[in-house]
Design an enzyme around this catalytic site. Structure first.
Site, PDB file in Angstrom:
ATOM      1  N   LYS A   2     -17.336  37.554  10.495  1.00 36.54           N
ATOM      2  CA  LYS A   2     -16.209  36.884   9.814  1.00 36.54           C
ATOM      3  C   LYS A   2     -15.374  36.094  10.817  1.00 36.54           C
ATOM      4  O   LYS A   2     -14.936  34.982  10.549  1.00 36.54           O
ATOM      5  CB  LYS A   2     -15.314  37.922   9.131  1.00 36.54           C
ATOM      6  CG  LYS A   2     -15.887  38.464   7.848  1.00 36.54           C
ATOM      7  CD  LYS A   2     -14.857  39.362   7.185  1.00 36.54           C
ATOM      8  CE  LYS A   2     -15.399  39.950   5.899  1.00 36.54           C
ATOM      9  NZ  LYS A   2     -14.503  40.984   5.352  1.00 36.54           N
TER      10      LYS A   2
ATOM     11  N   TYR B  55     -23.065  38.545  16.779  1.00 35.76           N
ATOM     12  CA  TYR B  55     -22.427  37.747  17.826  1.00 35.76           C
ATOM     13  C   TYR B  55     -23.217  36.476  18.113  1.00 35.76           C
ATOM     14  O   TYR B  55     -22.684  35.371  18.016  1.00 35.76           O
ATOM     15  CB  TYR B  55     -22.296  38.589  19.089  1.00 35.76           C
ATOM     16  CG  TYR B  55     -21.583  37.893  20.224  1.00 35.76           C
ATOM     17  CD1 TYR B  55     -20.203  37.683  20.185  1.00 35.76           C
ATOM     18  CD2 TYR B  55     -22.282  37.461  21.346  1.00 35.76           C
ATOM     19  CE1 TYR B  55     -19.552  37.060  21.236  1.00 35.76           C
ATOM     20  CE2 TYR B  55     -21.637  36.842  22.399  1.00 35.76           C
ATOM     21  CZ  TYR B  55     -20.268  36.642  22.347  1.00 35.76           C
ATOM     22  OH  TYR B  55     -19.627  36.024  23.391  1.00 35.76           O
TER      23      TYR B  55
HETATM   24  P1  NAD Z   1     -11.954  39.365  24.997  1.00 36.89           P
HETATM   25  O1  NAD Z   1     -12.476  40.388  24.052  1.00 36.89           O
HETATM   26  O2  NAD Z   1     -11.208  39.836  26.192  1.00 36.89           O
HETATM   27  O3  NAD Z   1     -11.033  38.316  24.236  1.00 36.89           O
HETATM   28  C1  NAD Z   1     -11.155  37.989  22.894  1.00 36.89           C
HETATM   29  C2  NAD Z   1      -9.775  37.874  22.288  1.00 36.89           C
HETATM   30  O4  NAD Z   1      -9.885  37.474  20.907  1.00 36.89           O
HETATM   31  C3  NAD Z   1      -9.009  39.198  22.296  1.00 36.89           C
HETATM   32  O5  NAD Z   1      -7.706  38.993  22.761  1.00 36.89           O
HETATM   33  C4  NAD Z   1      -9.034  39.635  20.841  1.00 36.89           C
HETATM   34  O6  NAD Z   1      -7.946  40.460  20.502  1.00 36.89           O
HETATM   35  C5  NAD Z   1      -9.032  38.300  20.121  1.00 36.89           C
HETATM   36  N1  NAD Z   1      -9.600  38.345  18.771  1.00 36.89           N
HETATM   37  C6  NAD Z   1     -10.792  38.884  18.383  1.00 36.89           C
HETATM   38  N2  NAD Z   1     -10.971  38.729  17.063  1.00 36.89           N
HETATM   39  C7  NAD Z   1      -9.875  38.052  16.597  1.00 36.89           C
HETATM   40  C8  NAD Z   1      -9.479  37.607  15.315  1.00 36.89           C
HETATM   41  N3  NAD Z   1     -10.227  37.822  14.219  1.00 36.89           N
HETATM   42  N4  NAD Z   1      -8.284  36.961  15.200  1.00 36.89           N
HETATM   43  C9  NAD Z   1      -7.512  36.748  16.286  1.00 36.89           C
HETATM   44  N5  NAD Z   1      -7.830  37.163  17.514  1.00 36.89           N
HETATM   45  C10 NAD Z   1      -9.011  37.803  17.675  1.00 36.89           C
HETATM   46  O7  NAD Z   1     -13.205  38.474  25.427  1.00 36.89           O
HETATM   47  P2  NAD Z   1     -13.339  37.327  26.507  1.00 36.89           P
HETATM   48  O8  NAD Z   1     -14.314  37.779  27.507  1.00 36.89           O
HETATM   49  O9  NAD Z   1     -12.008  36.854  26.953  1.00 36.89           O
HETATM   50  O10 NAD Z   1     -14.049  36.188  25.639  1.00 36.89           O
HETATM   51  C11 NAD Z   1     -13.304  35.132  25.053  1.00 36.89           C
HETATM   52  C12 NAD Z   1     -14.224  34.142  24.387  1.00 36.89           C
HETATM   53  O11 NAD Z   1     -15.185  33.654  25.327  1.00 36.89           O
HETATM   54  C13 NAD Z   1     -15.023  34.728  23.216  1.00 36.89           C
HETATM   55  O12 NAD Z   1     -15.097  33.775  22.190  1.00 36.89           O
HETATM   56  C14 NAD Z   1     -16.396  34.960  23.815  1.00 36.89           C
HETATM   57  O13 NAD Z   1     -17.399  34.881  22.846  1.00 36.89           O
HETATM   58  C15 NAD Z   1     -16.498  33.829  24.825  1.00 36.89           C
HETATM   59  N6  NAD Z   1     -17.433  34.198  25.905  1.00 36.89           N
HETATM   60  C16 NAD Z   1     -17.088  35.090  26.875  1.00 36.89           C
HETATM   61  C17 NAD Z   1     -18.004  35.417  27.871  1.00 36.89           C
HETATM   62  C18 NAD Z   1     -17.673  36.382  28.981  1.00 36.89           C
HETATM   63  O14 NAD Z   1     -18.528  36.621  29.849  1.00 36.89           O
HETATM   64  N7  NAD Z   1     -16.494  36.937  29.053  1.00 36.89           N
HETATM   65  C19 NAD Z   1     -19.282  34.856  27.847  1.00 36.89           C
HETATM   66  C20 NAD Z   1     -19.608  33.977  26.821  1.00 36.89           C
HETATM   67  C21 NAD Z   1     -18.665  33.639  25.868  1.00 36.89           C
END
Ligand code: NAD
Ligand code: UDP
Length: 309
Positions: free
Chosen positions: A90, A144
């Protein structure tokens, strides 16, 4: 000065990005539902007059005036995104639709944080943006990886059909200070285990590879991409320095001076066997490449973890 909205701004990457945007002189609205993000990650920003925090779940629509949307809201660690897979889908589908709809309505530029997971267990190596991927559509990671693939589809169709100003980045494994201690990701797991003197858990034989990018390097790439005209991407952002998970464990044990032993655990289902970005496109279009070595990045990450473990 630009008005920016960072969804997922209280998370690991989002909180680094918010700081960078403030440092560049922009106004920042950080939107987060605190599923995996925390107020602690952005604590000292709360007093900044150019920073606003909105507690909101992006699966519900919202209207905010902004010039740029950095769309990062989505749990990123397998443990977190598999905790409630339907919610993860979602967030990727309805949440991304809501953000694209917002971008269309307020005429904002929107950058989608996609992932190397769209390549699945890749047959092409290293992965270029032209590779379509090898993804299990009904596997445990599908909420995912397929979620992000749909998010990319939605993003490009808003561009083709509605001329929304979109950008897509595919982020490869990123690490650094403020990663959640118990998020189950490999860098955080190994550092916590090594600092506590607990067994370091290698999944499978530990011969699978990943390429780890330090968060400051990544944020430079994100910023460059958002401010690049006439280029939608998708573009890979990651560090091409590929190592096995076993080598990573040995390095972290050595760097922490830990007495931890390596133990072997079952490999999770659909765990990709290798992953390494081809970053030629990022170099050519953005003049971007990572500068921080694994050694330096890990040292800074270990220091941060020492204060929290
Ligand atoms: P993280 O889990 O630390 O951060 C995600 C944030 O999104 C959190 O603060 C969470 O509370 C918020 N969130 C989740 N669902 C939500 C919703 N429905 N409404 C509002 N807020 C919501 O993860 P991250 O490592 O900081 O990753 C951030 C983004 O980067 C993500 O989209 C992830 O897919 C992408 N990404 C990260 C990596 C990595 O290695 N860290 C790699 C590929 C992609
Ligand atoms: N991994 C591991 N031990 C751990 C956590 C992860 O061996 O305690 C492995 C995992 O099986 C995968 C790699 O490390 O092969 C990276 O895992 P992570 O969850 O960090 O990221 P992703 O699989 O999404 O790239």
């Amino acid at each position: 000065m630009t008005r920016t909205l960072v969804t997922g701004g209280a998370g690991f990457i989002g909180s680094h990005l918010c700081r960078r945007l403030l440092a560049e002189g922009h106004d920042v609205i950080c939107l987060d539902n605190f599923f995996t993000g925390t107020r602690d990650n952005i604590l000292e920003l709360l007093d900044n007059k150019r920073f606003e925090l909105v507690r909101h779940d992006i699966t519900e629509s919202i209207l905010i005036e902004t010039d740029q949307i950095f769309h990062f809201a989505c749990p990123a660690s397998p443990v977190h995104y598999q905790y409630n897979p339907v919610k993860t889908i979602k967030t990727n589908v309805m949440g991304t639709l809501n953000m694209l709809g917002l971008a269309k309505r307020v005429h904002a530029r929107i950058l989608l944080a996609s992932t190397s997971e769209v390549y699945g267990d890749p047959i092409e190596h290293p992965q270029r943006e032209t590779y379509w991927g090898n993804v299990n559509p009904i596997g445990v990671r599908s909420c995912y990886d397929e979620g992000k693939r749909v998010a990319e589809t939605l993003t490009m169709n808003y561009y083709y059909q509605n001329k929304v100003d979109v950008k897509i980045i595919r982020i490869f494994n990123t690490y650094g200070p403020r990663m959640v201690l118990n998020d189950g990701r490999v860098v955080s797991n190994f550092i916590v285990q090594a600092l506590r003197g607990e067994d370091v858990t290698l999944y499978g034989e530990g011969q699978q590879t990943r390429s780890f990018c330090y968060v400051d390097d990544l944020v430079n790439g994100i910023y460059a991409m958002m401010n690049k005209d006439d280029f939608t991407g998708p573009v890979n952002l990651g560090n091409p320095n590929e190592i096995t998970v076993k080598e990573l464990a040995e390095r972290i044990i050595k760097m922490t001076g830990s007495k931890s032993k390596i133990v072997y655990r079952e490999l999770p289902k659909d765990d990709p066997t290798r992953r390494k970005p081809d970053i030629s496109l990022a170099k050519e279009k953005l003049g971007w490449q990572p500068a921080i070595t694994l050694e330096t990045g890990l040292r800074q990450t270990i220091e941060d973890f020492k204060n929290r473990v």
